[in-house]
Design an enzyme around this catalytic site. Structure first.
Site, PDB file in Angstrom:
ATOM      1  N   ASP A  57       0.853  -1.093   0.041  1.00  0.00           N
ATOM      2  CA  ASP A  57       0.183  -0.155  -0.040  1.00  0.00           C
ATOM      3  C   ASP A  57       0.795   1.263  -0.005  1.00  0.00           C
ATOM      4  O   ASP A  57       1.484   1.782   1.042  1.00  0.00           O
ATOM      5  CB  ASP A  57      -0.791   0.063   1.179  1.00  0.00           C
ATOM      6  CG  ASP A  57      -1.877   1.135   1.358  1.00  0.00           C
ATOM      7  OD1 ASP A  57      -2.251   1.649   0.136  1.00  0.00           O
ATOM      8  OD2 ASP A  57      -1.966   1.696   2.510  1.00  0.00           O
ATOM      9  N   GLU A  83      -1.007  -1.400  -4.543  1.00  0.00           N
ATOM     10  CA  GLU A  83      -2.336  -0.740  -5.069  1.00  0.00           C
ATOM     11  C   GLU A  83      -1.973   0.407  -5.961  1.00  0.00           C
ATOM     12  O   GLU A  83      -1.104   1.142  -5.969  1.00  0.00           O
ATOM     13  CB  GLU A  83      -2.848  -0.241  -3.745  1.00  0.00           C
ATOM     14  CG  GLU A  83      -4.151   0.656  -3.800  1.00  0.00           C
ATOM     15  CD  GLU A  83      -4.820   0.927  -2.335  1.00  0.00           C
ATOM     16  OE1 GLU A  83      -4.939   2.190  -2.179  1.00  0.00           O
ATOM     17  OE2 GLU A  83      -4.907   0.068  -1.445  1.00  0.00           O
ATOM     18  N   ASP A  90      -2.390   0.683   7.272  1.00  0.00           N
ATOM     19  CA  ASP A  90      -1.582   0.530   6.145  1.00  0.00           C
ATOM     20  C   ASP A  90      -1.198  -0.875   6.023  1.00  0.00           C
ATOM     21  O   ASP A  90      -1.052  -1.234   4.707  1.00  0.00           O
ATOM     22  CB  ASP A  90      -0.364   1.503   6.405  1.00  0.00           C
ATOM     23  CG  ASP A  90      -0.846   3.096   6.266  1.00  0.00           C
ATOM     24  OD1 ASP A  90      -1.382   3.443   5.346  1.00  0.00           O
ATOM     25  OD2 ASP A  90      -0.492   3.651   7.376  1.00  0.00           O
TER      26      ASP A  90
END
Length: 172
Positions: free
Chosen positions: A11, A70, A142
């Protein structure tokens, strides 16, 4: 028995980059490790260098077969998009240098796959990741997002969906 694969989920963030590794190939994915690369105390290029070196260390230590990252989503602030894009760039560069395959997923794809709705909250993602991986503690936001990204990739692979079609934005 199916061959085990290690999936490194990322992420990206310019201040905090989440990471999570799951092992796939048995009945259900298993948790390996997760955490957050924190670079908020550094500035500019030093942040990018630290993110790059940290991702390289993760790859060296855990030897993932694939990295699921992502994709950038920015609603309003172009400056934030550029800074985040730089962080993603060094993450992708680390994977390329280490010869790790890269797959990219939108936040909507990840949330739809893990929670069942594309606009799920952070709490919902954390809850589902904790339950899917049978974790005793709730992962930090996260790290949970990174694990969700890895789990999303695992799900697509278990369904036999071609990763190249996913990366080109096809819907299934």
């Amino acid at each position: 028995m199916a061959q085990l694969k290690r999936i490194l989920g990322i992420d990206p963030g310019s201040r905090k980059t989440g990471f999570g590794i799951v092992e796939s190939g048995r009945y259900s994915p298993t948790y390996v490790v997760s955490g957050v690369i924190r670079v908020e105390k550094f500035s500019g290029a030093q942040r990018l260098k630290n993110i790059f070196e940290s991702v390289c260390q993760l790859i060296d230590q855990y030897q993932p077969d694939v990295m699921a990252v992502e994709k950038v989503f920015v609603y309003k602030n172009p400056k934030s998009a550029i800074i985040l894009g730089q962080a993603r760039g060094v993450i992708l560069c680390a994977a390329a240098i280490k010869n790790v395959d890269i797959m990219e997923y939108t936040p909507t794809q990840i949330k739809s796959t893990i929670v069942g709705k594309g606009h799920a909250s952070k709490d919902q993602v954390q809850y589902m990741v904790q339950n899917l991986l049978k974790l005793t503690d709730t992962p930090q936001e996260d790290a949970a997002d990174a694990l969700a990204c890895a789990l999303c990739h695992d799900r697509y692979m278990s369904l036999g969906i071609d990763p190249e079609l996913i990366s080109k934005g096809n819907k299934f």
